[in-house]
Motif scaffolding. Sequence first.
Motif, PDB file in Angstrom:
ATOM      1  N   GLU A   1      40.881  27.873  60.685  1.00 52.60           N
ATOM      2  CA  GLU A   1      42.207  27.258  60.612  1.00 52.60           C
ATOM      3  C   GLU A   1      43.332  28.293  60.550  1.00 52.60           C
ATOM      4  N   GLY A   2      43.006  29.562  60.779  1.00 50.90           N
ATOM      5  CA  GLY A   2      44.030  30.597  60.792  1.00 50.90           C
ATOM      6  C   GLY A   2      44.448  31.011  59.395  1.00 50.90           C
ATOM      7  N   LEU A   3      43.502  31.407  58.597  1.00 53.40           N
ATOM      8  CA  LEU A   3      43.694  31.820  57.210  1.00 53.40           C
ATOM      9  C   LEU A   3      45.052  32.463  56.953  1.00 53.40           C
ATOM     10  N   ASN A   4      45.831  31.856  56.072  1.00 49.95           N
ATOM     11  CA  ASN A   4      47.096  32.465  55.664  1.00 49.95           C
ATOM     12  C   ASN A   4      47.188  32.497  54.141  1.00 49.95           C
ATOM     13  N   SER A   5      46.055  32.629  53.527  1.00 53.03           N
ATOM     14  CA  SER A   5      45.964  32.714  52.073  1.00 53.03           C
ATOM     15  C   SER A   5      45.293  34.034  51.708  1.00 53.03           C
ATOM     16  N   PHE A   6      45.735  34.637  50.628  1.00 51.03           N
ATOM     17  CA  PHE A   6      45.117  35.860  50.120  1.00 51.03           C
ATOM     18  C   PHE A   6      43.930  35.429  49.271  1.00 51.03           C
TER      19      PHE A   6
ATOM     20  N   VAL B   1      31.796  38.370  53.153  1.00 54.77           N
ATOM     21  CA  VAL B   1      33.072  37.755  52.776  1.00 54.77           C
ATOM     22  C   VAL B   1      34.253  38.507  53.396  1.00 54.77           C
ATOM     23  N   ARG B   2      34.131  39.810  53.524  1.00 54.20           N
ATOM     24  CA  ARG B   2      35.202  40.583  54.192  1.00 54.20           C
ATOM     25  C   ARG B   2      35.309  40.159  55.657  1.00 54.20           C
ATOM     26  N   ALA B   3      34.170  39.991  56.314  1.00 53.81           N
ATOM     27  CA  ALA B   3      34.170  39.566  57.712  1.00 53.81           C
ATOM     28  C   ALA B   3      34.772  38.175  57.872  1.00 53.81           C
ATOM     29  N   LEU B   4      34.680  37.360  56.836  1.00 55.05           N
ATOM     30  CA  LEU B   4      35.220  36.002  56.872  1.00 55.05           C
ATOM     31  C   LEU B   4      36.676  35.935  56.403  1.00 55.05           C
ATOM     32  N   GLY B   5      37.264  37.081  56.098  1.00 53.25           N
ATOM     33  CA  GLY B   5      38.687  37.095  55.788  1.00 53.25           C
ATOM     34  C   GLY B   5      39.084  37.291  54.347  1.00 53.25           C
ATOM     35  N   ALA B   6      38.129  37.426  53.443  1.00 53.63           N
ATOM     36  CA  ALA B   6      38.492  37.673  52.042  1.00 53.63           C
ATOM     37  C   ALA B   6      39.088  39.072  51.924  1.00 53.63           C
ATOM     38  N   ALA B   7      40.128  39.194  51.136  1.00 51.35           N
ATOM     39  CA  ALA B   7      40.799  40.483  50.972  1.00 51.35           C
ATOM     40  C   ALA B   7      40.122  41.352  49.927  1.00 51.35           C
ATOM     41  N   ALA B   8      39.597  40.713  48.892  1.00 47.46           N
ATOM     42  CA  ALA B   8      39.056  41.492  47.773  1.00 47.46           C
ATOM     43  C   ALA B   8      37.858  40.774  47.176  1.00 47.46           C
ATOM     44  N   PHE B   9      37.153  41.513  46.341  1.00 46.42           N
ATOM     45  CA  PHE B   9      35.898  41.061  45.747  1.00 46.42           C
ATOM     46  C   PHE B   9      35.907  41.511  44.290  1.00 46.42           C
ATOM     47  N   VAL B  10      35.791  40.566  43.350  1.00 44.78           N
ATOM     48  CA  VAL B  10      35.795  40.889  41.924  1.00 44.78           C
ATOM     49  C   VAL B  10      34.523  40.333  41.302  1.00 44.78           C
ATOM     50  N   LYS B  11      33.904  41.145  40.473  1.00 44.21           N
ATOM     51  CA  LYS B  11      32.641  40.787  39.824  1.00 44.21           C
ATOM     52  C   LYS B  11      32.885  39.925  38.580  1.00 44.21           C
TER      53      LYS B  11
ATOM     54  N   ILE C   1      41.472  42.123  37.710  1.00 41.70           N
ATOM     55  CA  ILE C   1      42.311  41.169  38.439  1.00 41.70           C
ATOM     56  C   ILE C   1      43.660  41.804  38.756  1.00 41.70           C
ATOM     57  N   GLU C   2      44.288  42.397  37.756  1.00 47.73           N
ATOM     58  CA  GLU C   2      45.599  43.005  37.967  1.00 47.73           C
ATOM     59  C   GLU C   2      45.523  44.150  38.975  1.00 47.73           C
ATOM     60  N   ALA C   3      44.464  44.949  38.901  1.00 48.66           N
ATOM     61  CA  ALA C   3      44.306  46.072  39.831  1.00 48.66           C
ATOM     62  C   ALA C   3      44.228  45.582  41.281  1.00 48.66           C
ATOM     63  N   VAL C   4      43.466  44.539  41.525  1.00 47.72           N
ATOM     64  CA  VAL C   4      43.345  43.988  42.873  1.00 47.72           C
ATOM     65  C   VAL C   4      44.687  43.448  43.353  1.00 47.72           C
ATOM     66  N   LEU C   5      45.370  42.715  42.508  1.00 42.67           N
ATOM     67  CA  LEU C   5      46.661  42.147  42.899  1.00 42.67           C
ATOM     68  C   LEU C   5      47.672  43.239  43.223  1.00 42.67           C
ATOM     69  N   ARG C   6      47.729  44.260  42.390  1.00 36.77           N
ATOM     70  CA  ARG C   6      48.656  45.370  42.632  1.00 36.77           C
ATOM     71  C   ARG C   6      48.292  46.161  43.889  1.00 36.77           C
ATOM     72  N   GLU C   7      46.983  46.370  44.083  1.00 33.98           N
ATOM     73  CA  GLU C   7      46.518  47.100  45.265  1.00 33.98           C
ATOM     74  C   GLU C   7      47.012  46.463  46.559  1.00 33.98           C
ATOM     75  N   TYR C   8      47.070  45.152  46.570  1.00 37.96           N
ATOM     76  CA  TYR C   8      47.471  44.428  47.775  1.00 37.96           C
ATOM     77  C   TYR C   8      48.942  44.009  47.760  1.00 37.96           C
ATOM     78  N   GLY C   9      49.690  44.519  46.795  1.00 37.10           N
ATOM     79  CA  GLY C   9      51.133  44.287  46.777  1.00 37.10           C
ATOM     80  C   GLY C   9      51.562  42.897  46.360  1.00 37.10           C
ATOM     81  N   ILE C  10      50.719  42.219  45.609  1.00 39.84           N
ATOM     82  CA  ILE C  10      51.090  40.890  45.112  1.00 39.84           C
ATOM     83  C   ILE C  10      52.112  41.086  43.997  1.00 39.84           C
ATOM     84  N   LYS C  11      53.243  40.413  44.108  1.00 42.24           N
ATOM     85  CA  LYS C  11      54.311  40.557  43.130  1.00 42.24           C
ATOM     86  C   LYS C  11      53.920  39.865  41.822  1.00 42.24           C
ATOM     87  N   LEU C  12      53.884  40.662  40.749  1.00 44.82           N
ATOM     88  CA  LEU C  12      53.498  40.122  39.428  1.00 44.82           C
ATOM     89  C   LEU C  12      54.709  39.991  38.528  1.00 44.82           C
TER      90      LEU C  12
END
Length: 122
Positions: free
Chosen positions: A72-77, A93-103, A111-122
């Motif tokens: 459907e044209g993924l437009n979600s992080f 999951v990366r091949a399917l469009g997921a940006a990050a992977f958290v254990k 969580i905060e590290a991943v969000l900051r890495e990808y420029g998500i405004k906190l």
Amino acid sequence: MPTPILVVDDSSIARKMLIKALPPTWDVQITQACNGNEAVAAYRSGKADVMFLDLTMPDMDGYAVLETLQKEGLNSFVVVVTADVQTLARERVRALGAAAFVKKPVDPASIEAVLREYGIKL
């Protein structure tokens, strides 16, 4: 304006733990889903600028959710949150469009590290 986020996990405890791990300063509007079908419906209704997605769920698993979003044209992080930390799972999951992977279990710092890495405004 709050960021719409979607927390998807069949375990209500896991959803609550993830929500508690979100940065307290992040202005969000949280929607929860307990399976993939609910996740896709919430995504389609615009409730998932950021999605935290478990892989192992009944009805429709996280992989199927990612496949649907990709078609459907993924437009979600999408951040996959799972106990399955195998290399093959990460690659898939990366091949399917997921940006990050958290254990699981999640911790606020990861969580905060991943969000900051990808420029998500906190």
